[in-house]
Each structure stands twice: as C-alpha cells, then as structure tokens.
Design a protein around this motif. Structure first.
Motif, PDB file in Angstrom:
ATOM      1  N   UNK A 233       0.852  -1.181   0.000  1.00 40.76           N
ATOM      2  CA  UNK A 233       0.000   0.000   0.000  1.00 40.76           C
ATOM      3  C   UNK A 233       0.891   1.236   0.000  1.00 40.76           C
ATOM      4  N   UNK A 234       0.535   2.208  -0.840  1.00 37.73           N
ATOM      5  CA  UNK A 234       1.203   3.510  -0.853  1.00 37.73           C
ATOM      6  C   UNK A 234       0.129   4.575  -0.669  1.00 37.73           C
ATOM      7  N   UNK A 235       0.281   5.390   0.360  1.00 41.91           N
ATOM      8  CA  UNK A 235      -0.768   6.344   0.732  1.00 41.91           C
ATOM      9  C   UNK A 235      -0.172   7.699   1.017  1.00 41.91           C
ATOM     10  N   UNK A 236      -0.841   8.745   0.543  1.00 42.79           N
ATOM     11  CA  UNK A 236      -0.570  10.110   0.966  1.00 42.79           C
ATOM     12  C   UNK A 236      -1.866  10.701   1.476  1.00 42.79           C
ATOM     13  N   UNK A 237      -1.805  11.336   2.651  1.00 41.55           N
ATOM     14  CA  UNK A 237      -3.009  11.925   3.223  1.00 41.55           C
ATOM     15  C   UNK A 237      -2.794  12.318   4.661  1.00 41.55           C
ATOM     16  N   UNK A 238      -3.867  12.389   5.400  1.00 35.90           N
ATOM     17  CA  UNK A 238      -3.806  12.854   6.780  1.00 35.90           C
ATOM     18  C   UNK A 238      -3.138  11.823   7.690  1.00 35.90           C
ATOM     19  N   UNK A 239      -2.590  12.307   8.782  1.00 33.96           N
ATOM     20  CA  UNK A 239      -1.976  11.417   9.765  1.00 33.96           C
ATOM     21  C   UNK A 239      -3.015  10.481  10.366  1.00 33.96           C
ATOM     22  N   UNK A 240      -4.220  10.992  10.600  1.00 36.01           N
ATOM     23  CA  UNK A 240      -5.283  10.153  11.162  1.00 36.01           C
ATOM     24  C   UNK A 240      -5.567   8.957  10.254  1.00 36.01           C
ATOM     25  N   UNK A 241      -5.749   9.216   8.960  1.00 37.09           N
ATOM     26  CA  UNK A 241      -6.004   8.119   8.026  1.00 37.09           C
ATOM     27  C   UNK A 241      -4.781   7.226   7.897  1.00 37.09           C
ATOM     28  N   UNK A 242      -3.597   7.823   7.927  1.00 29.96           N
ATOM     29  CA  UNK A 242      -2.365   7.040   7.825  1.00 29.96           C
ATOM     30  C   UNK A 242      -2.196   6.064   8.973  1.00 29.96           C
ATOM     31  N   UNK A 243      -2.589   6.486  10.178  1.00 34.36           N
ATOM     32  CA  UNK A 243      -2.503   5.574  11.322  1.00 34.36           C
ATOM     33  C   UNK A 243      -3.408   4.360  11.117  1.00 34.36           C
ATOM     34  N   UNK A 244      -4.616   4.600  10.603  1.00 34.08           N
ATOM     35  CA  UNK A 244      -5.543   3.489  10.365  1.00 34.08           C
ATOM     36  C   UNK A 244      -4.996   2.545   9.296  1.00 34.08           C
ATOM     37  N   UNK A 245      -4.423   3.104   8.243  1.00 31.04           N
ATOM     38  CA  UNK A 245      -3.854   2.274   7.178  1.00 31.04           C
ATOM     39  C   UNK A 245      -2.629   1.520   7.687  1.00 31.04           C
ATOM     40  N   UNK A 246      -1.793   2.210   8.446  1.00 29.37           N
ATOM     41  CA  UNK A 246      -0.616   1.547   9.003  1.00 29.37           C
ATOM     42  C   UNK A 246      -0.985   0.409   9.934  1.00 29.37           C
ATOM     43  N   UNK A 247      -2.041   0.610  10.724  1.00 27.74           N
ATOM     44  CA  UNK A 247      -2.507  -0.442  11.633  1.00 27.74           C
ATOM     45  C   UNK A 247      -2.978  -1.662  10.845  1.00 27.74           C
ATOM     46  N   UNK A 248      -3.748  -1.404   9.766  1.00 29.58           N
ATOM     47  CA  UNK A 248      -4.235  -2.516   8.950  1.00 29.58           C
ATOM     48  C   UNK A 248      -3.085  -3.259   8.287  1.00 29.58           C
ATOM     49  N   UNK A 249      -2.127  -2.519   7.754  1.00 31.65           N
ATOM     50  CA  UNK A 249      -0.991  -3.161   7.089  1.00 31.65           C
ATOM     51  C   UNK A 249      -0.091  -3.886   8.082  1.00 31.65           C
ATOM     52  N   UNK A 250       0.046  -3.343   9.276  1.00 30.04           N
ATOM     53  CA  UNK A 250       0.827  -4.031  10.296  1.00 30.04           C
ATOM     54  C   UNK A 250       0.218  -5.368  10.677  1.00 30.04           C
ATOM     55  N   UNK A 252      -1.564  -7.193   8.780  1.00 35.27           N
ATOM     56  CA  UNK A 252      -1.423  -8.091   7.635  1.00 35.27           C
ATOM     57  C   UNK A 252       0.032  -8.357   7.261  1.00 35.27           C
ATOM     58  N   UNK A 253       0.961  -7.717   7.982  1.00 39.87           N
ATOM     59  CA  UNK A 253       2.391  -7.791   7.638  1.00 39.87           C
ATOM     60  C   UNK A 253       2.608  -7.402   6.175  1.00 39.87           C
ATOM     61  N   UNK A 254       1.978  -6.291   5.800  1.00 44.28           N
ATOM     62  CA  UNK A 254       2.002  -5.806   4.417  1.00 44.28           C
ATOM     63  C   UNK A 254       2.837  -4.541   4.342  1.00 44.28           C
ATOM     64  N   UNK A 255       3.786  -4.455   3.413  1.00 46.44           N
ATOM     65  CA  UNK A 255       4.590  -3.234   3.293  1.00 46.44           C
ATOM     66  C   UNK A 255       3.710  -2.023   2.999  1.00 46.44           C
ATOM     67  N   UNK A 256       4.091  -0.890   3.559  1.00 45.86           N
ATOM     68  CA  UNK A 256       3.301   0.322   3.369  1.00 45.86           C
ATOM     69  C   UNK A 256       4.223   1.531   3.360  1.00 45.86           C
ATOM     70  N   UNK A 257       3.926   2.461   2.477  1.00 44.85           N
ATOM     71  CA  UNK A 257       4.573   3.763   2.463  1.00 44.85           C
ATOM     72  C   UNK A 257       3.527   4.798   2.818  1.00 44.85           C
ATOM     73  N   UNK A 258       3.820   5.633   3.819  1.00 47.32           N
ATOM     74  CA  UNK A 258       2.867   6.625   4.309  1.00 47.32           C
ATOM     75  C   UNK A 258       3.511   8.003   4.256  1.00 47.32           C
ATOM     76  N   UNK A 259       2.974   8.882   3.414  1.00 46.63           N
ATOM     77  CA  UNK A 259       3.421  10.276   3.393  1.00 46.63           C
ATOM     78  C   UNK A 259       2.281  11.084   3.974  1.00 46.63           C
ATOM     79  N   UNK A 260       2.487  11.619   5.190  1.00 45.30           N
ATOM     80  CA  UNK A 260       1.379  12.160   5.975  1.00 45.30           C
ATOM     81  C   UNK A 260       1.543  13.662   6.207  1.00 45.30           C
TER      82      UNK A 260
END
Length: 487
Positions: A233-250, A252-260
C-alpha cells in the motif's frame, strides 16, 4: 475565464484490466468547483466487487502479460511512452485539476500538468540503471551470493486531493519501474483527473491490468488496503487516516509507504536577508493556500528582529492576489471544499480565543459572494504550545514564533509531533546546513525549498513511514532475494 458552471467532465466507466467497465455500484460521485460551487463533472462510484475485479486484473497482469519479468529496457520504453501520452494531455490535465480543487492555474500548469511525465521518465531511467541482480562475495570469504530485486507485486495507491496528479505519479512511476502493477484510488474531490492516467495507459499500449483506476471514499479505500490480493500500500493523506492504514498493514504484515501531515518550521536566522527570505516564503508557506504537506506554517524569528519579521510576513500575506483560480494573476484561490474552509476557520477562531494576535487576514474576502475563500492569515505573539502552532491546519494560516538563540530555535522546530519539511534562512549557507542537520525532519531547505525527483522525500514521526522519489523510492517497490552459491 473561470470554469463554466455546467458539467464539463464526465466519466461513465471505471478502468479495469485495460477496459472501460461499468461500475457495479449505482452511485455516482459529483465533483463541485471550489470557486463556483457548481458541479464540474461526475464519475461512477465503486463497489467492493469492482475492487475485487481491479485487484484480480492487476494480479493477472503480473503473470499473463509477463510485465514483472519484462527485460528492463522494454519496460522502461513502455514507461517512456506512458510519459509521452501524459505530456500530450498536460494542459487539459492542469485545467481539470484547477476546476476540481481550486489550485491557481499557474500552479497546476507548472506542477500538475507536466509532473507526471517528468517523474515517469526519471523512474524509467532509474529502471535502466538499477541492476535487477548482482553477485556479492560472501562475507565469510566462501562462495558468492546472488542478490535479486524482484517486484513486490500488486500495489494499492491511494491519493489525496491537494496534488492529485503529482502524488499519484509518485506511486505509479516507481511501481511500474520495479515491475509492479497498480490499482489507483483517487480522492472523491479530484476523481476526474485520475482517468487521464487510464487514457494515457491505453494510448501507450501498457498491458491490460498494469494500471487500473477505481473510485470511492474511505470505506472503499479501507477495503482496498486490506484486500488479500494487494501486496503493498502507498498512501498520501492525513496522519489520522495514515494511522488506520498503518494499523491494517501491520496486522497483515504488508509493506506500506505513508506520506502524511506536517507542521514544518521556517527558521529565520538573525543574519537573514529579509527581502530574499520573504520572497522565498511565498512558495514555502502559502503554496496552494497552505494546502501543501510541506508548508512551513511555523515561522521562527529571532527576538531581536521579531517585529521586523512579523511585519514583513504580514505584508506578504496581505499582498497576495485572491481570486478566480483560472485567472493567471491569481495567487490565492479558494480552499478545496467547504469542509476544509470550516476547519481553517475553526483554527482561526481558536487562535483568537487563545490570545494570539491576529496581524492580518482571518476572514472570508468580501469581494466574493461565492467560493470557499479565506484570506491568508498571520498570527503573532504566541508560543509553540498554541494549537495554531502545533496542529496541522492545512490552510493559509501562519504562526510567527519568537526565539532567543539558535539552540532554542532548533528546540522549537523539533518540538512537534510532525517531521516532514523545514527551511533555514541565512546569509551563511554553511551555518544554514549545520542548523538543517540538527532539525529532526525528512527534508530541509537552505534559502530554498523544492522537491528533488532524485532524492528521497518523506517524513519522520507523525509525518509518515518510508520514502518516495529517488533510488530510495524505487527500492520501496522491490523485495530482495538472496541466492547463496558455493565456490
């Protein structure tokens, strides 16, 4: 001339598997002009079944078209054709972005129109020069190891509304260069321009399923992030949304790039040329009405020059031309949505209630009976604990904060939950570099700030995880495999 009030851009189908397919959702997304407050276009909404189809098409493209195993030159040539096709659409794309999100046309023409082609060509060249595998002598002294770079697989790219073309291509380009396939979900506010990628992909002859464009809001985004067929997953957006995406990817042990988010500091040193500094701060602090992740919305000024800096920043803010985003003389257009203006106004109210001095701005300009405008706003006589100095507002609101000495300036700059960007303004470049080294942030500028395609971009702390652009950005889309060999 502003965008006419009637609908201008229509998309009736989604782009999945190289084809234009009707959505299985009956809903549509209507994009509203931030200037006229009238519709400018519509697109179909997306259902979970459409996401399933897009992910399946991307998965199929990895193997059926052999996209992941194409030789580097063939894949890079396809990416260059994709760049050419997007470049031919650059002027129309810039106008479309301005219609959607209110970015002044000079900004969208300089960035959103041409950037996709520039970034694609940069990563095509990186693909050519980055070896897919290399042999290394074993550290033990016995045998060698073959180290391979292999594409991570299917990438979910989730893009915000503020720079929709640039921030999409920051994900699409390295993914394609690495041999991945992508499912792109733009923000509902700027859903229309994303289909330019689909038109260009078809024209360039990219294999079916390499690029897929879907739509939808947060629920669909969450479904895509957690989809079992997605590898990264590659995401750019708010920190709030990034935390939710990071939690989901964590989970699932799924790599994620978050630019917040960010709340970056511009540190004005006591030897700074104030005229040059203020000229530079125009872009660094107030680009696209402060709706820019790297905006330096905290300006740190030495106490010995505090009044001088406050007055200069206030004069700058008050001098900027507010108006129709399609007028090339406009410097400050409307905010992207009524919701965003409400958010900005709530922070202006908090600044006043908290005792900060409103130096200029803070109102809806009287000249406009429509449009989601707010004047560039400057607060002074506050410290770094104030809400307008600590929280990301994402609007044209600046806080000028005094400091006693250089150590305190660095302390204030680092006293933030964010760490995305920052600048130092000084007549001594080496001194500026030394200050930049002390600030805990992903990027810094000395008497200048601009994103370099060849260097990593991203943040620390609540500003995100990972990096985009440069060789580091390409590395985010590969997995490394070691093949141990004997003598």
């Amino acid at each position: 001339m502003s965008q006419p009030a009637e609908l201008q851009y229509h998309r009736e189908r989604l782009f999945i598997g190289g084809e234009w397919r009707p959505s299985t959702s009956r809903d549509t997304i209507t994009v509203i002009s931030p200037f006229s407050e009238q519709p400018v276009g519509r697109a179909p909404d997306t259902s979970p079944a459409d996401i399933d189809a897009a992910v399946a098409a991307a998965r199929q493209a990895l193997t059926a078209s052999s996209w992941a195993s194409w030789d580097t030159e063939t894949r890079a040539a396809a990416i260059d054709r994709f760049a050419d096709a997007l470049e031919r659409r650059a002027d129309d794309t810039a106008r479309m972005v301005t219609a959607e999100n209110g970015m002044p046309i000079w900004g969208s023409s300089a960035v959103e129109g041409p950037d996709p082609a520039r970034v694609l060509r940069h990563f095509a060249q990186l693909a050519r020069t980055t070896p897919q595998e290399e042999r290394r002598p074993a550290a033990s002294g016995t045998g060698t190891t073959l180290v391979r770079r292999e594409p991570v697989g299917v990438v979910a790219a989730i893009v915000p509304w503020n720079y929709p073309q640039s921030l999409a291509i920051f994900k699409i380009a390295p993914a394609l260069a690495a041999g991945c396939t992508v499912v792109v979900k733009p923000a509902p506010e700027t859903v229309l321009d994303a289909f330019q990628f689909a038109d260009a992909a078809q024209e360039a002859g990219l294999p079916a399923g390499v690029v897929n464009i879907v739509t939808g809001g947060r629920d669909i985004g969450a479904y895509l992030v957690s989809h079992p067929g997605v590898d990264k997953v590659a995401f750019t957006g708010s920190t709030e949304a990034g935390r939710a995406i990071g939690e989901a990817c964590g989970r699932l042990l799924r790599p994620v790039t978050l630019e917040l988010g960010g709340k970056s500091a511009a540190i004005v040193l006591d030897d700074a040329d104030l005229g040059r500094t203020v000229e530079g701060l125009t872009w660094v602090c107030l680009a696209y009405s402060g709706q820019t992740c790297y905006s330096n919305t905290r300006i740190l000024a030495p106490r010995s020059r505090y009044t001088e800096v406050v007055d200069a920043v206030a004069d700058l803010a008050a001098s900027l031309e507010i108006g129709d985003p399609f007028d090339p003389t406009t410097q400050i257009g409307p905010l992207a949505s009524s919701r965003q203006r409400d958010r900005v106004e709530s922070y202006i109210a908090a600044g006043r209630a908290g005792g900060a001095r409103l130096v200029t701005g803070g109102r809806r300009p009287a000249a406009f009976g429509q449009g989601w405008f707010i004047e560039p706003t400057v607060f002074a006589d506050l410290d770094n604990s104030h809400a307008v100095a600590r929280e990301e507002i994402f609007g044209p609101v600046l806080a000028v904060i005094p400091y006693a000495d250089l150590d305190e300036a660095v302390t204030i700059a680092n006293d933030s939950p964010f760490g995305l960007a920052g600048t130092v303004w000084t007549s001594d470049e080496e001194k500026g570099i030394e200050v930049a080294r002390r600030v805990r942030t992903g990027t810094m500028g000395v008497n200048f700030y601009d994103i370099d395609l060849g260097a990593p971009f991203g943040g620390t702390k609540a500003s995100g995880l990972g990096r985009e652009l440069g060789p580091e950005g390409l590395a985010a889309y590969v997995e490394y495999k070691s093949v141990y060999l004997g003598r």
